[in-house]
Design a protein around this motif. Sequence first.
Motif, PDB file in Angstrom:
ATOM      1  N   PHE B 244       0.634  -1.346  -0.190  1.00 40.46           N
ATOM      2  CA  PHE B 244      -0.127   0.289   0.026  1.00 40.46           C
ATOM      3  C   PHE B 244       0.854   1.061   0.028  1.00 40.46           C
ATOM      4  O   PHE B 244       0.590   2.471  -0.429  1.00 40.46           O
ATOM      5  N   TRP B 245       2.079   1.691   0.390  1.00 37.64           N
ATOM      6  CA  TRP B 245       2.726   2.274  -0.186  1.00 37.64           C
ATOM      7  C   TRP B 245       4.097   1.607   0.858  1.00 37.64           C
ATOM      8  O   TRP B 245       4.731   1.427   1.331  1.00 37.64           O
ATOM      9  N   PRO B 246       4.602   1.742  -0.852  1.00 38.43           N
ATOM     10  CA  PRO B 246       5.833   0.768  -1.150  1.00 38.43           C
ATOM     11  C   PRO B 246       7.155   2.207  -0.509  1.00 38.43           C
ATOM     12  O   PRO B 246       6.927   3.421  -0.401  1.00 38.43           O
ATOM     13  N   LEU B 247       8.356   2.087  -0.187  1.00 35.69           N
ATOM     14  CA  LEU B 247       9.455   2.238   0.051  1.00 35.69           C
ATOM     15  C   LEU B 247      10.005   3.137  -1.228  1.00 35.69           C
ATOM     16  O   LEU B 247      10.845   0.729  -1.584  1.00 35.69           O
ATOM     17  N   TYR B 248      10.878   3.930  -1.440  1.00 32.78           N
ATOM     18  CA  TYR B 248      11.394   3.826  -3.383  1.00 32.78           C
ATOM     19  C   TYR B 248      12.112   5.169  -2.958  1.00 32.78           C
ATOM     20  O   TYR B 248      11.222   6.296  -1.808  1.00 32.78           O
ATOM     21  N   GLU B 249      12.812   5.020  -3.648  1.00 31.80           N
ATOM     22  CA  GLU B 249      13.628   6.386  -4.312  1.00 31.80           C
ATOM     23  C   GLU B 249      13.607   7.163  -5.447  1.00 31.80           C
ATOM     24  O   GLU B 249      13.233   6.429  -6.323  1.00 31.80           O
ATOM     25  N   VAL B 250      13.491   8.765  -5.716  1.00 39.85           N
ATOM     26  CA  VAL B 250      13.101   9.222  -7.371  1.00 39.85           C
ATOM     27  C   VAL B 250      14.672  10.566  -6.699  1.00 39.85           C
ATOM     28  O   VAL B 250      14.675  10.901  -6.431  1.00 39.85           O
ATOM     29  N   GLU B 251      15.983   9.563  -8.090  1.00 35.89           N
ATOM     30  CA  GLU B 251      16.531  10.150  -7.863  1.00 35.89           C
ATOM     31  C   GLU B 251      16.747  11.411  -9.112  1.00 35.89           C
ATOM     32  O   GLU B 251      17.329  10.916 -10.099  1.00 35.89           O
ATOM     33  N   ASN B 252      16.928  11.958  -9.372  1.00 41.46           N
ATOM     34  CA  ASN B 252      16.886  13.021 -10.770  1.00 41.46           C
ATOM     35  C   ASN B 252      15.642  12.588 -11.268  1.00 41.46           C
ATOM     36  O   ASN B 252      16.280  11.711 -13.121  1.00 41.46           O
ATOM     37  N   GLY B 253      14.670  12.253 -11.182  1.00 38.48           N
ATOM     38  CA  GLY B 253      13.685  11.455 -12.293  1.00 38.48           C
ATOM     39  C   GLY B 253      13.598  10.274 -11.828  1.00 38.48           C
ATOM     40  O   GLY B 253      12.187   9.821 -12.686  1.00 38.48           O
ATOM     41  N   LYS B 254      14.689   9.455 -11.567  1.00 37.06           N
ATOM     42  CA  LYS B 254      14.321   7.746 -11.644  1.00 37.06           C
ATOM     43  C   LYS B 254      14.058   6.548 -10.824  1.00 37.06           C
ATOM     44  O   LYS B 254      14.621   7.028  -9.626  1.00 37.06           O
ATOM     45  N   TYR B 255      12.867   6.363 -10.755  1.00 33.54           N
ATOM     46  CA  TYR B 255      12.690   5.704  -9.796  1.00 33.54           C
ATOM     47  C   TYR B 255      13.670   4.446  -8.873  1.00 33.54           C
ATOM     48  O   TYR B 255      13.869   4.077 -10.480  1.00 33.54           O
ATOM     49  N   LYS B 256      13.687   4.303  -8.212  1.00 31.75           N
ATOM     50  CA  LYS B 256      13.826   2.948  -7.522  1.00 31.75           C
ATOM     51  C   LYS B 256      13.722   2.538  -6.171  1.00 31.75           C
ATOM     52  O   LYS B 256      13.671   3.247  -5.618  1.00 31.75           O
ATOM     53  N   LEU B 257      13.292   0.988  -6.544  1.00 29.39           N
ATOM     54  CA  LEU B 257      13.093   0.422  -4.534  1.00 29.39           C
ATOM     55  C   LEU B 257      13.524   0.712  -4.575  1.00 29.39           C
ATOM     56  O   LEU B 257      14.435   0.176  -4.034  1.00 29.39           O
ATOM     57  N   SER B 258      13.206   0.592  -2.384  1.00 26.41           N
ATOM     58  CA  SER B 258      14.531   0.071  -1.591  1.00 26.41           C
ATOM     59  C   SER B 258      14.456  -0.937  -0.896  1.00 26.41           C
ATOM     60  O   SER B 258      14.819  -1.756  -0.444  1.00 26.41           O
ATOM     61  N   TYR B 259      12.941  -1.220  -0.838  1.00 24.26           N
ATOM     62  CA  TYR B 259      12.286  -2.212  -0.460  1.00 24.26           C
ATOM     63  C   TYR B 259      11.474  -2.642  -1.398  1.00 24.26           C
ATOM     64  O   TYR B 259      10.402  -2.815  -1.812  1.00 24.26           O
ATOM     65  N   ASP B 260      11.267  -4.285  -1.611  1.00 26.35           N
ATOM     66  CA  ASP B 260      10.137  -5.278  -2.077  1.00 26.35           C
ATOM     67  C   ASP B 260       9.900  -6.208  -1.705  1.00 26.35           C
ATOM     68  O   ASP B 260      11.119  -7.355  -1.040  1.00 26.35           O
TER      69      ASP B 260
END
Lengths: 104, 315
Positions: B244-260
Motif C-alpha cells: 500500500f505504501w512502498p519504500l522508494y526513492e527518485v533521484e533526478n527523476g529515476k525511480y528506485k525501489l528501496s524494498y521489495d
Amino acid sequence: MTTTLNEEKYTANLSASELPEGGIWTEAGSSLMRKTGDWKVEQPVWDKTKCISCFTCWAYCPDSCLKVENGRVAGVDYDHCKGCGICANVCPPKVSALTMEKAR
Amino acid sequence: MATLKELATQPAGEKFVGGHTSCAGCGYPNIFRLALAAVKDPVVVVGATGCCEVNTSIFPYTSWKVPFLHNAFENSAATCSGVEAAYYSLLKSGKIQENNTRFIAFGGDGGTYDIGLQSLSGAMERGHDMLYICYDNGAYMNTGIQRSGATPRYANTTTAPVGKVKPGKMQKKKDLAKIMVGHNVPYVAQTIAGNAQDLVKKVEKAMSIRGPKFLVVLATCPLGWQTKTQDTVKLTRLAVDACFWPLYEVENGKYKLSYDPKDKKIPVADWLKLQGRFKHLFKPGNEQLLAEVQAEVDKDWADLKALCEFHSKQV
Ligand SMILES: Cc1ncc(C[n+]2csc(CCOP(=O)(O)OP(=O)(O)O)c2C)c(N)n1
Ligand code: SF4
Ligand code: SF4
C-alpha cells in the motif's frame, strides 16, 4: 543528558511585560518541564541483565524516554513516558528486555 | 549510514526532546527525533500548523533544541524558503562566514497534500536548498480527524463518515511523491516512521544534496486510525509489506525501489483489519469494497515496479 532549564521563569506568575516579546521560546527543550509521565496506565519495566543495547527502543519511543548512559541503554525516563508500549513491542523477541506492567 | 547507537550516543544529546503533548503512541515524533539526529550540520526547522507543531511548541514549552519557526498552516515551505534565501543573502554580503546551516520544513498531510501545496510547489520550483518532510497520518488529526487528500479510500473520518449511504471517503489518496517528482527536484523519497534505517538513510542522502528535496513519511495516528498504541511501528511496516505504501526513492527523476517484499507481500486486508477506521470493510456485504482496494494496490504496485525496472535499465 542533563538539561538546565530556567524553571523559575516559567513557573512564576509573569506579567505581560515580563514575557518574551513576539511569542519567542527562550528556553530550548523547555517541554521537559512538563511531566507527561502521569498520563500512563501501564509502564515499561527494563531488565538491565537482558538488554543488549541495540537501541531499537530508543529509536521508536515517541517521547524520547529511553535513557542513554556511557554508550548503552540505561532505563526509562518515567517522568515523560506515556506508557504506549511501543518500546516493549519493538524490543527483539529473543531479548525481551522490556515488558509492560500496571503503572503505579 | 549512521547506526542507531551512533545516533543515540551523540555528545550533544537529542535535538527533539520529550514532554510534548502528542498522544501516547503517536507515530510522527520519531521522524523528527531521527531526522535531526541524522543531520550533523546546524539546522533550522520550520513547521506547519498541525499536531507536530501544536504539541511541540505550546508557549512557553518547546521540544525543539534547534532554531524552530512556526508561521501558519499553509506556508511552512514558503517561510523556510525565505529563511534560506535570507541566509544566503547574509553569506553573500559577508555578514556571516560559515556556509554550513541547513534548512528543514515540515507539515502534516493536511498541511502538505492540501493547504500548503502551492507554497511547497513554489519553494521546490525556485530551487531552495531545503528538505521538506511531510508526515502523513492520513487526515487532519489535530482538529478531529477530518479527511484530507491523503486519506485512503474508504477510511472513516469525521467529514467523510461511514454511514448508510457511503462507506467513508470515496476518493483515492493523492500520489504526492509523484507530484513532487513532477517538479524535477534532485531527490524525492517515500518512507515510513516505522523503519528507522530506511528513514535515516533517506534523510542522510537528502542532506548530502544541495537543492530542494522532498520526503513523505507514513506515520501512524492511533487516535485517527483507531489502533492500539503499541502497534504504531508495526502498522507502518505492514503498509509496506502490503505494498500500500512502498519504500522508494527518485533521484533526478529515476525511480528506485528501496524494498521489495516479494513472496512476503501480504494482503492489504491484513493491514486494514487492525485499524478501526476500516472496520466497516469487514462487515458482510462489503467484500466487493475490499476487493476493489486490493485491486487498486496491486495495480499501483505493478506500475511502480515496472517504472523502477525501466529506470534500472537506463544508464
Ligand atoms: C488556515 C488555517 N485553517 C485551519 C486551521 C486549523 N487547524 C489547525 S491544525 C489543523 C489540522 C492539521 O492537519 P494535518 O496537516 O494533517 O496535520 P495533523 O494534525 O494530522 O498532524 C487545522 C485544520 C489553521 N490553524 N489555519
Ligand atoms: S512505553 Fe512508550 S513512552 Fe514509555 S518508554 Fe516505552 S515507547 Fe516510550
Ligand atoms: S491526534 Fe494522532 S497525530 Fe495527533 S498527536 Fe494524537 S496520535 Fe499523534
